[in-house]
Write an enzyme that holds these catalytic residues in place. Structure first.
Site, PDB file in Angstrom:
ATOM      1  N   ASP C 145       0.857  -1.186   0.000  1.00  0.00           N
ATOM      2  CA  ASP C 145       0.000   0.000   0.000  1.00  0.00           C
ATOM      3  C   ASP C 145       0.894   1.238   0.000  1.00  0.00           C
ATOM      4  O   ASP C 145       1.423   1.633   1.040  1.00  0.00           O
ATOM      5  CB  ASP C 145      -0.907   0.030   1.237  1.00  0.00           C
ATOM      6  CG  ASP C 145      -1.998  -1.042   1.183  1.00  0.00           C
ATOM      7  OD1 ASP C 145      -1.826  -2.035   0.433  1.00  0.00           O
ATOM      8  OD2 ASP C 145      -3.015  -0.898   1.895  1.00  0.00           O
ATOM      9  N   LYS C 208      -6.668   3.368  -3.541  1.00  0.00           N
ATOM     10  CA  LYS C 208      -7.096   3.400  -2.149  1.00  0.00           C
ATOM     11  C   LYS C 208      -7.246   4.850  -1.726  1.00  0.00           C
ATOM     12  O   LYS C 208      -6.461   5.705  -2.133  1.00  0.00           O
ATOM     13  CB  LYS C 208      -6.034   2.670  -1.313  1.00  0.00           C
ATOM     14  CG  LYS C 208      -6.251   2.683   0.187  1.00  0.00           C
ATOM     15  CD  LYS C 208      -5.179   1.827   0.885  1.00  0.00           C
ATOM     16  CE  LYS C 208      -5.195   2.031   2.393  1.00  0.00           C
ATOM     17  NZ  LYS C 208      -4.117   1.297   3.066  1.00  0.00           N
ATOM     18  N   LYS C 244     -10.117   0.309  -2.668  1.00  0.00           N
ATOM     19  CA  LYS C 244     -10.043   0.156  -1.210  1.00  0.00           C
ATOM     20  C   LYS C 244     -10.310   1.482  -0.514  1.00  0.00           C
ATOM     21  O   LYS C 244      -9.427   2.325  -0.441  1.00  0.00           O
ATOM     22  CB  LYS C 244      -8.676  -0.386  -0.798  1.00  0.00           C
ATOM     23  CG  LYS C 244      -8.522  -0.544   0.725  1.00  0.00           C
ATOM     24  CD  LYS C 244      -7.184  -1.151   1.094  1.00  0.00           C
ATOM     25  CE  LYS C 244      -6.968  -1.145   2.616  1.00  0.00           C
ATOM     26  NZ  LYS C 244      -5.634  -1.646   3.000  1.00  0.00           N
TER      27      LYS C 244
END
Lengths: 487, 293, 308
Positions: C145, C208, C244
């Site tokens: 991430d 995300k 996400k």
């Protein structure tokens, strides 16, 4: 790059989520509400009102005739001269506020009955129709004792008895649009709801009764076209307010000619919704959807003519088709339903007639694959591409979930095409460019322009048309002038 | 020998031109003393049609002029009328006024034009509104001219009635087709000459003389006329106008004021001929920044 | 590098075409998702789906092996009282915790995701970010991430941001790359859309919303805007990108509304943890309480749900 694996797709469907109907109170039979009392129709006749979603009978409603209308007008006249016009304006305001509050308290019941009687989705009745109706009373209540501020340098007087005839597409909301400003300005009212959707107006009568509003200030006479005609032609009515089709509006305008009655008309439309290539495209697509499929397209200001700039037409049309497939059509009482039932069998036939014409004219039709309930009146959301300005489906008001799509190349071209209609109720403009918005909002001949939005309504915002879409405004400061005499 | 007077030919006024009626017809109204006022054009249905076309053509340009510019042009009409006051006074006297009444009427007409010239860039601020809707939108209503307005001038007035109805209409950006007082037509034609010499674009004001009975139906049924103003006092004629108006849902306004009174003027004569247009636009509200930082 | 250049050219074309986003319109659309009423079997299915999409997260300076171990146990044993519950999708930790996490979840099917690139601010030289990423991957991270350089983005250095993402993607090897836009710092939805397009074209497997350190985080408006970018990319290329939302989704209701949004915007194909994740630490227990309520018919107390 994401590797696409073979993952089985599990569908996730929404279980039925029906709004409960156990808390609502509907009588088997409704009489006329005249002079504060429930009065049997002089003819003794009643007619049925059905749920268009399943064709079940909801109730029986009195069929008012000329005699009943005369009684109602007399009651309204008496209430006008003896009570309402002589009451301190601040007291008048408090009655109207009281009605607004009582409506809010019974909002859920009103929403459910509206959905049952009109076929519109519970989401819309609950989130749009009923709150707006309450707010309309709330807004105009406050005007009652401030009228002199609205009309500088004029003396403001009430008109007298207002005869009001409302349509079936927003039954309670239209009743509020009519009654609230009329009462605030000191007039009394005889109102006729549409024959297919009389129930919420009758529930409103119950609320008015409970509010202690003096008898005769508001009278509700249910019936058909001849009942409405009796109101229009009654010699002791001072003001006619009508919302409905342009054809009927013209009949009323003719009947009122030479009588000195004041008149406001809110009639049909064939409003343009214009998408430029720099528009916030996904919000524009939502705006198109909301513009034409809101309330099954039973909206006088529906954005029924879509104009898309040619260089983004393919993209917009693809997105529209895609979006149609995520709309839920079905039982209006289901909280997840996006598109409910067509208001009546007659209206469904009219819509289907136009769909047939569209196909015959060579336009290309698109409907999403959705299952249609077996009982009740339903029409899937429908797009027509390949449409010319000269097609009937691009010219006449269909009053259903049917969108015609045309393309354009330049600003001037689209202004001309958008204005090329006898109607002038509303228009939508979607572009990220402010200067272009102001150019279009100035040049489009329509009473309401939604820029980067569509089908928004508010009690403070004047609504009404140019040209054959009628005259006079409802809502806001300007809506007051329809109900006052200025000397 | 006394000089031979050159008589005036009274023509109609369409699109900034002074044609004779296309029909070639004329009529000869007389004053109370029985004296003929002149050979006046008896306009035809086609003249009405041409006048409406001219008014429609002029509408876009006139309505898009800045309010300031319209005000200047209206003021110019007053200036030009002032310069020709004696001619109007003579015509009024010829049509039956006393000298005193004629002078008063011309004075009032000039003052009334100045009055409406002043409204041009002010009425909008008074009749428009910003509406506090209960959602994140900026919402405002403005006045816009209705379009082509048919004006049936009062029967009993040659100048002041016509001025009182025409000026508020064009003040608000409309264009007009005026049917002059049938039996008192002289000032209407001379007024057209004043208009023509005062920067008013051709087609903004069109003035026809002739029989109201003949022209009213054409004007009131015309599908390209947006509104009618009736200044007469014949209820049957008004009813006919109102019935014909239905064809394209024309707005009809009937006024029965005594135009010779100083207070027979006001904002509402302008605002009656305005449509109210409401525009919505979203307001993007980002983060926590407020105006009360 | 040539490949990157091609992609960049394509992105620049696309970026010039990144559609404007009207915030009020987005709010209205989102409000419609929030009026969806999810009941009975649909609700149960949705809640279990949500559990299975959670990236159970701990990203604190005070994280220890002990804390990570406990969380990893919870990830595999959400509420053993109820049989048949899925595990979460992944645990999400700092690079220094990857090894221990990997060991704790071994064989369970739960992935280990590691934040990287000088999370959460991203204010470090590119070399450091690449090293950070490689370290996490070498320690066994299945997913990375990363954060984008918001300062560079806001000062208009799109090429820098693009290249950085592309290079981190290279450094990821087999690990899937989630690109955190930190939408709370981008401020406008127009920027969110532009950054989404940029990240997707630069090679993100997932986009995300947030680090969880900045408010506002995963609002539905932001998630919707990003979903539309994913949709447009898919419609154009046929390539799926994952989504996400992270931060601020702590209730079942909000989770279900997010799922409604994914279903109605992208379709059911995205309703799997392969393509959709919730970055959340406290969501799991709220979902569990809802499931228990549905099973037992009585409202629950947090005393009965472990808080690892």
């Amino acid at each position: 790059m994401a590797t696409k694996k073979n993952i089985p797709v599990v569908e996730w469907e929404y279980a039925p989520s029906l709004e409960g109907t156990s808390h609502i109170q509907l009588k088997k039979q409704y009489d006329l509400f005249i002079d504060g009392k429930w009065v049997k129709p002089s003819s003794g006749k009643y007619f049925q009102t059905i749920n268009p979603a399943n064709e079940e009978v909801l109730s029986e409603v009195a069929y008012g005739n000329e005699k009943d209308v005369d009684l109602a007008v007399k009651a309204a006249r008496k209430a006008y001269t003896e009570v309402w016009s002589v009451m301190p304006a601040a007291e008048r305001a408090k009655y109207i506020y009281r009605i607004a509050r009582l409506m809010q308290e019974r909002a859920r019941e009103l929403a459910v009955i509206e959905t049952l009687d009109a076929g519109k989705t519970i989401r819309e009745s609950r989130d749009i129709d009923v709150p707006l109706a309450c707010n309309h009373f709330f807004y105009y209540a406050g005007w009652a004792d401030k009228l002199e501020y609205a009309f500088p340098n004029r003396k403001v007087e009430s008109i007298g008895v207002a005869g009001q005839i409302i349509p079936w597409n927003f039954p309670l909301l239209m009743a509020a649009w009519k009654i609230a400003p009329a009462l605030a300005a000191g007039n009394t009212v005889v109102l006729k709801p549409a024959e297919t959707t009389p129930l919420t107006a009758l529930k409103l009568a119950e609320i008015i009764e409970a509010s202690g509003l003096p008898a005769g200030v508001v009278n509700i006479v249910t019936g058909f076209g001849d009942t409405g005609a009796a109101i229009v032609n009654h010699t002791d009515v001072d003001k006619i307010a009508f919302t409905g089709s342009t054809n009927v509006g013209k009949m009323i305008q003719k009947a009122v000619a030479g009588t000195g009655k004041k008149l406001t008309l809110e009639l049909g439309g064939k409003s343009a919704n214009i998408i430029f290539d720099d528009a916030p495209i996904d919000q524009a697509v939502e705006g198109i959807i909301n513009g034409i499929f809101f309330n099954q397209g039973h909206v006088c200001c529906a954005g029924s003519r879509l104009f898309v700039q040619e260089n983004v037409a393919d993209k917009v049309i693809a997105k529209l088709k895609d979006r149609l497939n995520s709309l839920y059509l079905g039982n209006p009482l289901d909280k997840n339903t996006d598109i409910g039932a067509i208001n009546s069998k007659e209206q469904l036939e009219t819509i289907n007639k136009y769909i047939k014409i569209g196909k015959q004219e060579g336009a290309e039709m698109y409907q999403p694959s959705c299952s249609i309930p077996k009982k009740g009146f339903y029409c899937p959301p429908t797009l027509f591409t390949n449409v010319a300005q000269s097609n009937v489906i691009a010219q006449e008001e269909i009053f259903g979930p049917v969108l015609t799509i045309q393309t354009f190349r330049t600003v001037d071209e689209v202004i001309q095409k958008a204005n090329n209609t006898p109607f002038g109720l509303a228009a939508g403009v979607w572009t990220d460019k402010g200067s272009r918005i102001f150019n279009l909002t100035t040049k489009l001949r329509a009473g309401v322009i939604w820029a980067n939005t569509y089908n928004k309504f508010d009690p403070t915002s004047p609504f009404g048309g140019y040209k054959e879409s009628g005259f006079g405004r409802e809502g806001g400061l300007h809506g007051l002038s329809s109900y006052v005499k200025l000397v | 020998m006394e000089r031979l007077e050159v008589l005036k030919t009274y023509k109609i006024y369409i699109g900034g031109q002074f044609p004779r009626t296309e029909s070639g017809r004329y009529y000869m109204p007389v004053n109370k003393a029985g004296k003929a006022l002149g050979n006046i054009c008896l306009s035809s249905r086609k003249d009405v049609r041409n006048a409406v076309s001219a008014a429609r053509k002029a509408f876009g340009g006139w309505s898009e002029r800045t309010a300031f510019n319209r005000g200047q042009i209206l003021y110019r009409i007053a200036e030009m009328l002032e310069g020709r006051r004696s001619q109007f006074i003579e015509e009024l006297i010829l049509q039956g006024s006393t000298k005193k009444a004629a002078e008063e009427e011309v004075n009032l007409a000039i003052d009334r034009i100045v009055y409406y010239a002043g409204w041009c860039d002010k009425y909008q601020a008074i009749v428009s509104s910003v509406n506090p809707v209960a959602s994140s939108h900026f919402n405002f209503s403005v006045a816009e001219p209705m379009g082509v307005v048919g004006v049936v001038a009062p029967e009993n007035s040659s100048l002041i009635g016509l001025v009182s109805l025409v000026l508020p209409a064009i003040c608000g950006g409309n264009t007009v087709v005026v049917l002059a007082a049938e039996h008192l037509p002289l000032c209407a034609v001379t007024f057209a000459e004043v208009v023509n010499s005062s920067d008013v674009p051709g087609g903004v004001i069109n003035i026809l003389t002739g029989s109201n009975k003949e022209m009213n139906p054409t004007l009131s049924t015309h599908m390209d006329v947006n509104a009618l103003v009736y200044g007469g006092n014949d209820s049957a004629a008004l009813k006919e106008l109102q019935e014909n108006a239905v064809l394209n849902v024309k707005r009809v306004f009937a006024y029965s004021n005594n135009w010779a009174k100083a207070d027979a003027q006001g904002l509402h004569f302008v605002s009656d001929l305005q449509e109210i247009k409401t525009t919505w636009h979203p307001i993007e509200n980002i983060g926590g920044a407020t105006s009360s930082y | 590098m040539k490949k990157n250049q091609d992609k960049k050219n394509r992105f620049q074309l696309e970026y010039l075409n990144s559609p404007a986003v009207d915030k009020v319109g987005v709010e209205e659309r989102v409000a419609r998702f929030q009026t969806r009423s999810i009941k009975d079997a649909s609700k149960m299915q949705g809640l279990k789906m949500a559990l299975n999409m959670i990236d159970l997260t701990t990203l604190e300076g005070k994280d220890t092996h002990g804390k990570v171990k406990q969380m990893c146990y919870k990830a595999q044993h959400l509420h053993d009282v109820l049989p048949g519950l899925p595990s979460v999708a992944a645990v999400c930790v700092y690079p220094s915790m990857v090894k221990i996490a990997k060991k704790e979840v071994a064989g369970s099917g739960v992935n280990v995701a590691s934040v990287s690139t000088a999370f959460p601010s991203g204010q470090a030289p590119l070399e450091v970010k690449i090293t950070d990423t490689k370290f996490a991957v070498d320690e066994g991270a299945d997913e990375i991430d990363m954060v984008i350089s918001r300062g560079k983005f806001l000062s208009g250095e799109y090429n820098y941001v693009f290249d950085e993402i592309a290079m981190i993607k290279e450094a990821c090897g087999k690990a899937r790359l989630k690109v955190i836009l930190e939408t709370g710092e981008l401020a406008t939805l127009d920027n969110v859309r532009k950054a989404s397009d940029l990240a997707i074209y630069a090679g993100a497997d997932f986009i995300k919303t947030s680090t969880g350190k900045i408010q506002p985080a995963a609002t539905m408006q932001v998630t919707y805007t990003m979903l539309m970018a994913i949709k447009d990319y898919y419609d154009k290329t046929g390539i799926m990108i994952g989504m996400k939302p992270a931060g601020g989704i702590s209730t079942s209701k909000l989770a279900l509304h997010n799922l409604v949004m994914v279903k109605e915007v992208l379709g059911s194909a995205w309703l799997t943890n392969e393509w959709f994740r919730f970055g959340a630490s406290s969501l799991a227990n709220d979902v569990l309480m809802q499931i228990m309520k549905a099973e037992t018919g009585v409202y629950q107390s947090s005393d009965y749900f472990s808080i690892d």
